[in-house]
Write a protein that holds these residues in place. Structure first.
Motif, PDB file in Angstrom:
ATOM      1  N   MET A  73      22.382  26.119  44.429  1.00 21.26           N
ATOM      2  CA  MET A  73      23.246  25.626  43.374  1.00 21.26           C
ATOM      3  C   MET A  73      24.588  26.346  43.481  1.00 21.26           C
ATOM      4  SD  MET A  73      22.509  25.394  39.340  1.00 21.26           S
ATOM      5  CE  MET A  73      23.286  26.739  38.526  1.00 21.26           C
ATOM      6  N   ILE A  74      25.658  25.614  43.352  1.00 21.62           N
ATOM      7  CA  ILE A  74      27.003  26.172  43.432  1.00 21.62           C
ATOM      8  C   ILE A  74      27.491  26.477  42.010  1.00 21.62           C
ATOM      9  CG2 ILE A  74      29.384  25.769  44.158  1.00 21.62           C
ATOM     10  CD1 ILE A  74      27.438  25.949  46.481  1.00 21.62           C
ATOM     11  N   VAL A  75      27.980  27.694  41.807  1.00 20.59           N
ATOM     12  CA  VAL A  75      28.510  28.120  40.511  1.00 20.59           C
ATOM     13  C   VAL A  75      29.983  28.462  40.700  1.00 20.59           C
ATOM     14  CG1 VAL A  75      28.352  29.863  38.696  1.00 20.59           C
ATOM     15  CG2 VAL A  75      26.279  29.022  39.779  1.00 20.59           C
ATOM     16  N   ARG A  76      30.834  27.943  39.838  1.00 23.03           N
ATOM     17  CA  ARG A  76      32.267  28.238  39.889  1.00 23.03           C
ATOM     18  C   ARG A  76      32.572  29.349  38.889  1.00 23.03           C
ATOM     19  NH1 ARG A  76      37.117  24.304  40.900  1.00 23.03           N
ATOM     20  NH2 ARG A  76      36.063  24.500  42.866  1.00 23.03           N
ATOM     21  N   GLU A  77      33.268  30.401  39.372  1.00 24.40           N
ATOM     22  CA  GLU A  77      33.584  31.546  38.528  1.00 24.40           C
ATOM     23  C   GLU A  77      35.054  31.927  38.631  1.00 24.40           C
ATOM     24  OE1 GLU A  77      29.467  34.111  38.437  1.00 24.40           O
ATOM     25  OE2 GLU A  77      30.881  34.543  40.034  1.00 24.40           O
ATOM     26  N   HIS A  78      35.595  32.385  37.488  1.00 20.92           N
ATOM     27  CA  HIS A  78      36.932  32.972  37.455  1.00 20.92           C
ATOM     28  C   HIS A  78      36.794  34.461  37.724  1.00 20.92           C
ATOM     29  CE1 HIS A  78      38.860  29.402  35.936  1.00 20.92           C
ATOM     30  NE2 HIS A  78      38.118  29.385  34.825  1.00 20.92           N
ATOM     31  N   HIS A  79      37.722  35.014  38.481  1.00 20.36           N
ATOM     32  CA  HIS A  79      37.709  36.443  38.784  1.00 20.36           C
ATOM     33  C   HIS A  79      38.931  37.092  38.134  1.00 20.36           C
ATOM     34  CE1 HIS A  79      38.010  39.828  41.992  1.00 20.36           C
ATOM     35  NE2 HIS A  79      37.410  40.235  40.911  1.00 20.36           N
ATOM     36  N   TYR A  80      38.668  38.120  37.306  1.00 19.81           N
ATOM     37  CA  TYR A  80      39.727  38.883  36.648  1.00 19.81           C
ATOM     38  C   TYR A  80      39.606  40.342  37.060  1.00 19.81           C
ATOM     39  CZ  TYR A  80      40.962  35.022  33.585  1.00 19.81           C
ATOM     40  OH  TYR A  80      41.392  33.831  33.096  1.00 19.81           O
ATOM     41  N   TYR A  81      40.745  41.053  37.043  1.00 17.07           N
ATOM     42  CA  TYR A  81      40.773  42.462  37.466  1.00 17.07           C
ATOM     43  C   TYR A  81      41.500  43.293  36.415  1.00 17.07           C
ATOM     44  CZ  TYR A  81      41.760  46.560  40.328  1.00 17.07           C
ATOM     45  OH  TYR A  81      41.836  47.838  40.805  1.00 17.07           O
ATOM     46  N   CYS A  82      40.873  44.430  36.039  1.00 16.84           N
ATOM     47  CA  CYS A  82      41.483  45.352  35.082  1.00 16.84           C
ATOM     48  C   CYS A  82      42.178  46.458  35.867  1.00 16.84           C
ATOM     49  CB  CYS A  82      40.422  45.952  34.155  1.00 16.84           C
ATOM     50  SG  CYS A  82      41.117  47.132  32.977  1.00 16.84           S
ATOM     51  N   LYS A  83      43.489  46.572  35.699  1.00 11.43           N
ATOM     52  CA  LYS A  83      44.249  47.589  36.419  1.00 11.43           C
ATOM     53  C   LYS A  83      43.956  48.992  35.900  1.00 11.43           C
ATOM     54  CE  LYS A  83      48.119  44.710  37.794  1.00 11.43           C
ATOM     55  NZ  LYS A  83      49.561  44.499  37.699  1.00 11.43           N
ATOM     56  N   LYS A  84      43.604  49.102  34.634  1.00  6.08           N
ATOM     57  CA  LYS A  84      43.328  50.422  34.052  1.00  6.08           C
ATOM     58  C   LYS A  84      41.984  50.965  34.536  1.00  6.08           C
ATOM     59  CE  LYS A  84      43.185  52.868  29.656  1.00  6.08           C
ATOM     60  NZ  LYS A  84      43.254  52.747  28.212  1.00  6.08           N
ATOM     61  N   CYS A  85      40.930  50.163  34.450  1.00  2.00           N
ATOM     62  CA  CYS A  85      39.583  50.590  34.864  1.00  2.00           C
ATOM     63  C   CYS A  85      39.352  50.432  36.364  1.00  2.00           C
ATOM     64  CB  CYS A  85      38.518  49.775  34.145  1.00  2.00           C
ATOM     65  SG  CYS A  85      38.484  49.994  32.385  1.00  2.00           S
ATOM     66  N   LYS A  86      40.187  49.603  37.000  1.00  2.00           N
ATOM     67  CA  LYS A  86      40.030  49.274  38.418  1.00  2.00           C
ATOM     68  C   LYS A  86      38.679  48.613  38.692  1.00  2.00           C
ATOM     69  CE  LYS A  86      43.152  52.868  40.159  1.00  2.00           C
ATOM     70  NZ  LYS A  86      44.102  52.661  39.199  1.00  2.00           N
ATOM     71  N   LYS A  87      38.302  47.702  37.797  1.00  2.00           N
ATOM     72  CA  LYS A  87      37.040  46.975  37.928  1.00  2.00           C
ATOM     73  C   LYS A  87      37.302  45.478  37.856  1.00  2.00           C
ATOM     74  CE  LYS A  87      34.068  50.531  36.868  1.00  2.00           C
ATOM     75  NZ  LYS A  87      33.151  51.061  37.765  1.00  2.00           N
ATOM     76  N   GLY A  88      36.505  44.720  38.599  1.00  3.39           N
ATOM     77  CA  GLY A  88      36.598  43.275  38.563  1.00  3.39           C
ATOM     78  C   GLY A  88      35.539  42.687  37.652  1.00  3.39           C
ATOM     79  N   GLN A  89      35.841  41.559  37.058  1.00  3.52           N
ATOM     80  CA  GLN A  89      34.903  40.851  36.190  1.00  3.52           C
ATOM     81  C   GLN A  89      34.856  39.385  36.616  1.00  3.52           C
ATOM     82  OE1 GLN A  89      33.049  42.105  33.581  1.00  3.52           O
ATOM     83  NE2 GLN A  89      33.805  44.137  34.110  1.00  3.52           N
ATOM     84  N   PHE A  90      33.664  38.809  36.615  1.00  2.00           N
ATOM     85  CA  PHE A  90      33.479  37.409  36.964  1.00  2.00           C
ATOM     86  C   PHE A  90      32.965  36.655  35.739  1.00  2.00           C
ATOM     87  CE2 PHE A  90      33.063  39.746  40.895  1.00  2.00           C
ATOM     88  CZ  PHE A  90      33.843  38.993  41.765  1.00  2.00           C
ATOM     89  N   PHE A  91      33.544  35.477  35.490  1.00  2.00           N
ATOM     90  CA  PHE A  91      33.143  34.657  34.348  1.00  2.00           C
ATOM     91  C   PHE A  91      32.913  33.235  34.826  1.00  2.00           C
ATOM     92  CE2 PHE A  91      36.134  37.889  32.765  1.00  2.00           C
ATOM     93  CZ  PHE A  91      35.324  38.545  31.872  1.00  2.00           C
ATOM     94  N   GLU A  92      31.771  32.657  34.444  1.00  2.00           N
ATOM     95  CA  GLU A  92      31.499  31.268  34.806  1.00  2.00           C
ATOM     96  C   GLU A  92      32.483  30.354  34.088  1.00  2.00           C
ATOM     97  OE1 GLU A  92      27.554  29.651  34.925  1.00  2.00           O
ATOM     98  OE2 GLU A  92      26.703  31.659  35.224  1.00  2.00           O
ATOM     99  N   VAL A  93      32.944  29.318  34.797  1.00  2.00           N
ATOM    100  CA  VAL A  93      33.965  28.414  34.264  1.00  2.00           C
ATOM    101  C   VAL A  93      33.475  27.679  33.034  1.00  2.00           C
ATOM    102  CG1 VAL A  93      35.313  26.351  34.790  1.00  2.00           C
ATOM    103  CG2 VAL A  93      35.084  28.150  36.495  1.00  2.00           C
ATOM    104  N   ASP A  94      32.213  27.265  33.014  1.00  2.00           N
ATOM    105  CA  ASP A  94      31.686  26.444  31.924  1.00  2.00           C
ATOM    106  C   ASP A  94      31.289  27.241  30.688  1.00  2.00           C
ATOM    107  OD1 ASP A  94      32.009  24.340  33.637  1.00  2.00           O
ATOM    108  OD2 ASP A  94      29.934  24.364  34.325  1.00  2.00           O
TER     109      ASP A  94
END
Length: 116
Positions: A1-22
């Motif tokens: 199954m293909i899942v579409r995710e948005h990728h965001y990055y926090c410059k302060k924590c230097k961590k990436g976060q992924f969020f499902e589009v739906d």
């Protein structure tokens, strides 16, 4: 199954976060509550991810004429890692006793200083 995710990055924590589009999400960092920077949108194959999850975690690299495992830091994923010598662990245990941070540790990351 293909899942579409948005990728965001926090410059302060230097961590990436992924969020499902739906699904609903916030662009605030869950760690420091700062606004995160949008990086892009990616499609992920969940079946392929499951196969990779069950694969061995060791990467083998060629070192001259022989092969050796590539060890990465579990905290920062850096391969700039050194082995903690037995004499260093014994000396640390002798100086600090059970409070030594090198007891039962084998490696130290030269980038972030984490030992494991």
């Amino acid at each position: 199954m293909i899942v579409r995710e948005h990728h965001y990055y926090c410059k302060k924590c230097k961590k990436g976060q992924f969020f499902e589009v739906d699904k609903p999400f916030t662009t605030k960092c869950p760690m420091c509550n700062e606004e995160m920077e949008y990086v892009g949108t990616n499609d992920y194959d969940t079946e392929l991810a499951e196969q990779r999850k069950n694969a061995p975690k060791v990467t083998i690299v060629k070192d001259g004429s022989r092969y050796r495992p590539l060890i990465k830091c579990p905290t920062c994923s850096s391969s700039n890692v050194k082995s903690i010598s037995s004499s260093s662990r014994i000396l640390s245990a002798g100086l600090f006793g059970l409070g030594s941070n090198k007891i039962n540790k084998s490696f130290e990351c030269k980038t972030c200083g984490y030992t494991w």
